[in-house]
Design a protein around this motif. Structure first.
Motif, PDB file in Angstrom:
ATOM      1  N   GLY A   1       0.837  -1.195   0.000  1.00  0.00           N
ATOM      2  CA  GLY A   1       0.000   0.000   0.000  1.00  0.00           C
ATOM      3  C   GLY A   1       0.869   1.241   0.000  1.00  0.00           C
ATOM      4  O   GLY A   1       1.726   1.429  -0.876  1.00  0.00           O
ATOM      5  N   HIS A   2       0.689   2.099   1.028  1.00  0.00           N
ATOM      6  CA  HIS A   2       1.484   3.328   1.127  1.00  0.00           C
ATOM      7  C   HIS A   2       2.741   3.132   1.969  1.00  0.00           C
ATOM      8  O   HIS A   2       3.534   4.071   2.134  1.00  0.00           O
ATOM      9  N   HIS A   3       2.930   1.929   2.492  1.00  0.00           N
ATOM     10  CA  HIS A   3       4.095   1.667   3.348  1.00  0.00           C
ATOM     11  C   HIS A   3       5.226   1.058   2.537  1.00  0.00           C
ATOM     12  O   HIS A   3       5.032   0.076   1.814  1.00  0.00           O
ATOM     13  N   THR A   4       6.406   1.648   2.640  1.00  0.00           N
ATOM     14  CA  THR A   4       7.597   1.112   1.974  1.00  0.00           C
ATOM     15  C   THR A   4       8.371   0.263   2.969  1.00  0.00           C
ATOM     16  O   THR A   4       8.966   0.782   3.918  1.00  0.00           O
ATOM     17  N   ALA A   5       8.363  -1.055   2.753  1.00  0.00           N
ATOM     18  CA  ALA A   5       9.050  -1.974   3.664  1.00  0.00           C
ATOM     19  C   ALA A   5      10.537  -2.059   3.364  1.00  0.00           C
ATOM     20  O   ALA A   5      11.360  -2.174   4.275  1.00  0.00           O
ATOM     21  N   LEU A   6      10.889  -2.007   2.073  1.00  0.00           N
ATOM     22  CA  LEU A   6      12.287  -2.028   1.640  1.00  0.00           C
ATOM     23  C   LEU A   6      12.475  -0.975   0.566  1.00  0.00           C
ATOM     24  O   LEU A   6      11.614  -0.802  -0.302  1.00  0.00           O
ATOM     25  N   ALA A   7      13.606  -0.292   0.600  1.00  0.00           N
ATOM     26  CA  ALA A   7      13.849   0.791  -0.354  1.00  0.00           C
ATOM     27  C   ALA A   7      15.236   0.646  -0.973  1.00  0.00           C
ATOM     28  O   ALA A   7      16.249   0.795  -0.287  1.00  0.00           O
ATOM     29  N   ASP A   8      15.263   0.301  -2.269  1.00  0.00           N
ATOM     30  CA  ASP A   8      16.505   0.252  -3.050  1.00  0.00           C
ATOM     31  C   ASP A   8      17.586  -0.562  -2.337  1.00  0.00           C
ATOM     32  O   ASP A   8      18.716  -0.119  -2.161  1.00  0.00           O
ATOM     33  N   LEU A   9      17.222  -1.779  -1.957  1.00  0.00           N
ATOM     34  CA  LEU A   9      18.120  -2.627  -1.169  1.00  0.00           C
ATOM     35  C   LEU A   9      18.998  -3.464  -2.088  1.00  0.00           C
ATOM     36  O   LEU A   9      18.526  -4.096  -3.028  1.00  0.00           O
ATOM     37  N   ASN A  10      20.310  -3.463  -1.806  1.00  0.00           N
ATOM     38  CA  ASN A  10      21.271  -4.268  -2.553  1.00  0.00           C
ATOM     39  C   ASN A  10      22.028  -5.163  -1.587  1.00  0.00           C
ATOM     40  O   ASN A  10      22.499  -4.709  -0.537  1.00  0.00           O
ATOM     41  N   LEU A  11      22.138  -6.442  -1.957  1.00  0.00           N
ATOM     42  CA  LEU A  11      22.775  -7.420  -1.067  1.00  0.00           C
ATOM     43  C   LEU A  11      23.367  -8.535  -1.905  1.00  0.00           C
ATOM     44  O   LEU A  11      22.779  -8.953  -2.913  1.00  0.00           O
ATOM     45  N   ASP A  12      24.540  -9.009  -1.501  1.00  0.00           N
ATOM     46  CA  ASP A  12      25.204 -10.109  -2.203  1.00  0.00           C
ATOM     47  C   ASP A  12      25.696 -11.099  -1.154  1.00  0.00           C
ATOM     48  O   ASP A  12      26.613 -10.801  -0.384  1.00  0.00           O
ATOM     49  N   VAL A  13      25.044 -12.274  -1.088  1.00  0.00           N
ATOM     50  CA  VAL A  13      25.403 -13.311  -0.111  1.00  0.00           C
ATOM     51  C   VAL A  13      26.150 -14.409  -0.846  1.00  0.00           C
ATOM     52  O   VAL A  13      25.637 -14.992  -1.807  1.00  0.00           O
ATOM     53  N   ALA A  14      27.365 -14.703  -0.396  1.00  0.00           N
ATOM     54  CA  ALA A  14      28.217 -15.665  -1.095  1.00  0.00           C
ATOM     55  C   ALA A  14      27.744 -17.098  -0.871  1.00  0.00           C
ATOM     56  O   ALA A  14      27.094 -17.419   0.126  1.00  0.00           O
ATOM     57  N   ASP A  15      28.097 -17.963  -1.805  1.00  0.00           N
ATOM     58  CA  ASP A  15      27.803 -19.388  -1.694  1.00  0.00           C
ATOM     59  C   ASP A  15      28.474 -19.945  -0.436  1.00  0.00           C
ATOM     60  O   ASP A  15      29.667 -19.733  -0.203  1.00  0.00           O
TER      61      ASP A  15
ATOM     62  N   THR B   1      28.095 -13.397  17.116  1.00  0.00           N
ATOM     63  CA  THR B   1      28.713 -14.698  17.367  1.00  0.00           C
ATOM     64  C   THR B   1      28.527 -15.685  16.225  1.00  0.00           C
ATOM     65  O   THR B   1      29.313 -16.627  16.097  1.00  0.00           O
ATOM     66  N   MET B   2      27.506 -15.494  15.374  1.00  0.00           N
ATOM     67  CA  MET B   2      27.186 -16.496  14.368  1.00  0.00           C
ATOM     68  C   MET B   2      27.577 -16.112  12.949  1.00  0.00           C
ATOM     69  O   MET B   2      27.922 -16.978  12.145  1.00  0.00           O
ATOM     70  N   GLY B   3      27.516 -14.855  12.606  1.00  0.00           N
ATOM     71  CA  GLY B   3      27.643 -14.457  11.210  1.00  0.00           C
ATOM     72  C   GLY B   3      29.064 -14.432  10.683  1.00  0.00           C
ATOM     73  O   GLY B   3      29.977 -13.967  11.368  1.00  0.00           O
ATOM     74  N   ASP B   4      29.245 -14.942   9.444  1.00  0.00           N
ATOM     75  CA  ASP B   4      30.489 -14.666   8.719  1.00  0.00           C
ATOM     76  C   ASP B   4      30.507 -13.188   8.334  1.00  0.00           C
ATOM     77  O   ASP B   4      31.530 -12.514   8.445  1.00  0.00           O
ATOM     78  N   ARG B   5      29.338 -12.722   7.859  1.00  0.00           N
ATOM     79  CA  ARG B   5      29.120 -11.296   7.617  1.00  0.00           C
ATOM     80  C   ARG B   5      27.724 -10.948   8.102  1.00  0.00           C
ATOM     81  O   ARG B   5      26.881 -11.813   8.314  1.00  0.00           O
ATOM     82  N   MET B   6      27.479  -9.658   8.246  1.00  0.00           N
ATOM     83  CA  MET B   6      26.177  -9.198   8.708  1.00  0.00           C
ATOM     84  C   MET B   6      25.805  -7.919   7.984  1.00  0.00           C
ATOM     85  O   MET B   6      26.674  -7.153   7.540  1.00  0.00           O
ATOM     86  N   ALA B   7      24.487  -7.709   7.852  1.00  0.00           N
ATOM     87  CA  ALA B   7      23.962  -6.449   7.326  1.00  0.00           C
ATOM     88  C   ALA B   7      23.071  -5.847   8.393  1.00  0.00           C
ATOM     89  O   ALA B   7      22.205  -6.535   8.948  1.00  0.00           O
ATOM     90  N   VAL B   8      23.278  -4.582   8.704  1.00  0.00           N
ATOM     91  CA  VAL B   8      22.448  -3.870   9.668  1.00  0.00           C
ATOM     92  C   VAL B   8      21.392  -3.098   8.894  1.00  0.00           C
ATOM     93  O   VAL B   8      21.715  -2.269   8.041  1.00  0.00           O
ATOM     94  N   LEU B   9      20.108  -3.399   9.173  1.00  0.00           N
ATOM     95  CA  LEU B   9      18.986  -2.756   8.494  1.00  0.00           C
ATOM     96  C   LEU B   9      18.278  -1.805   9.440  1.00  0.00           C
ATOM     97  O   LEU B   9      18.198  -2.051  10.649  1.00  0.00           O
ATOM     98  N   ASN B  10      17.722  -0.745   8.868  1.00  0.00           N
ATOM     99  CA  ASN B  10      16.860   0.164   9.615  1.00  0.00           C
ATOM    100  C   ASN B  10      15.918   0.856   8.631  1.00  0.00           C
ATOM    101  O   ASN B  10      16.358   1.358   7.589  1.00  0.00           O
ATOM    102  N   ASN B  11      14.640   0.836   8.950  1.00  0.00           N
ATOM    103  CA  ASN B  11      13.626   1.484   8.111  1.00  0.00           C
ATOM    104  C   ASN B  11      13.717   1.076   6.644  1.00  0.00           C
ATOM    105  O   ASN B  11      13.627   1.907   5.733  1.00  0.00           O
TER     106      ASN B  11
END
Length: 357
Positions: A14-28, A201-211
């Protein structure tokens, strides 16, 4: 397994944007963590990868192939939720077999038994196979839930806060077990959490998301030591970083003129308003240290104490040895490691010394 790419993903409801122009690359074969507060867009990201939602704009690629028009079954991902999604009237064995008996799979009986045996040995639930799932503990149910994903042999494991319903001790044990499982399977894991301890403690890499936006991507120690802004700095780390408003003057952080001034290493040439960030472990209590404070609060964590110091109206926390004897309202003196102090722009919150990875 699989490499996952999200390219310029936007998702609106609707009028709510849950994700905006998100780019992510997760390795095999990577254990990748999506970290952020409630409403940041973490679960929406998982649902898009799983094919349960379609992006409003952008492309999702698995192993280089655009899968925007593929359904969930075609993408071959396994989603593990915080709610266990088990059939209580079925045994553990029957729950594990259930995903393999769908018409789209039509797995031969011998192969079904082989995969159940592998999952049971991997998760150490062989002794539970003939027990109904409504008689299992929370940790056992979560293992069975993960086992249902393992038997499918998916390209990607998608985990949406799978440990959030467990007690603290069991969560700690399951963190270690999940990471060990991912290493043994060599699988691609994308793990959603709002718990920064899990992320660190768990991630090889991490992404911090907000709004709905990714603020920073990197290895846990990089994000912790080199946060992009005050949001990342305050969200990653326990106990939380101290953020103090003040100004720079002649290579000194001035929080309160004369009563709270400490040196800064490598300060920028221009003086002016600033937010200073210092981790509790980088504050030292010692007689003869530059700043006087009073003990405002004490948290005993067993191997260390977290003491809250009060300097006028400013509060900051320090991690000190458990053997240090202090009481509330005791006068103490403290300093900090001038090499470890972070400098944030007072208006934008950006780290003035952030180095992009």
């Amino acid at each position: 397994m699989a490499r996952i790419e999200l390219q310029n993903i936007t998702k609106t409801f609707g009028h709510h944007t849950a994700l905006a122009d998100l780019n992510l690359d997760v390795a095999d074969g990577e254990f990748f963590v999506l970290l952020g507060p409630t409403g940041a867009g973490k679960t929406t990201t998982l649902r898009l990868i799983a094919g349960l939602e379609k992006p409003t704009a952008g492309n999702i690629r698995i192993n280089g192939i655009d899968v925007n028009d593929w359904g969930p079954a075609e993408r071959d991902t396994a989603l593990v939720l915080q709610q266990y999604s088990l059939y209580p009237r079925l045994t553990v064995r029957e729950n594990l077999a259930f995903p393999l008996k769908a018409k789209i799979r039509n797995t031969p009986p011998a192969e079904v038994e082989k995969r159940i045996d592998y999952a049971a040995r991997t998760l150490r639930i062989g002794h539970l196979l003939d027990r109904k799932t409504d008689r299992l503990s929370g940790g056992e149910m979560q293992r069975v839930s993960i086992g249902r994903a393992i038997v499918r042999e998916p390209q990607v494991f998608l985990m949406d806060e799978p440990l959030s319903n467990l007690d603290a001790k069991l969560r700690e044990a399951m963190r270690s077990e999940l990471k060990d499982l991912q290493r043994r399977l060599g699988a691609t894991f994308i793990f959603v959490t709002h718990d920064q301890v899990e992320a660190m403690t768990m991630g090889d890499r991490m992404a911090v998301l907000n709004n709905g936006r990714i603020i920073q991507v990197g290895r846990p120690h990089e994000v912790y030591n080199n946060p992009r802004d005050t949001f990342v700095a305050s969200f990653v780390g326990s106990p939380a970083i101290n953020l103090l408003n003040g100004h720079l003057a002649a290579n000194r952080a001035v929080v309160k003129p004369q009563s709270f001034e400490l040196p800064i290493s490598g300060a920028p040439a221009s003086d002016g308003p600033m937010t200073f960030g210092v981790r509790p472990e980088d504050i030292q209590l010692a007689s003869g240290a530059p700043v006087e404070a009073r003990i405002h609060d004490i948290e005993n964590h067993g191997i260390e104490k977290i003491v809250t110091l009060r300097v006028g109206s400013d509060l900051l926390r320090a991690a000190v040895p458990a053997r240090l004897e202090v009481k509330v309202e005791d006068p103490v003196r403290f300093g900090w490691d001038p090499e470890k102090v972070m400098l944030f722009d007072a208006q934008t919150g950006l780290n003035l010394r952030h180095k992009a990875a």
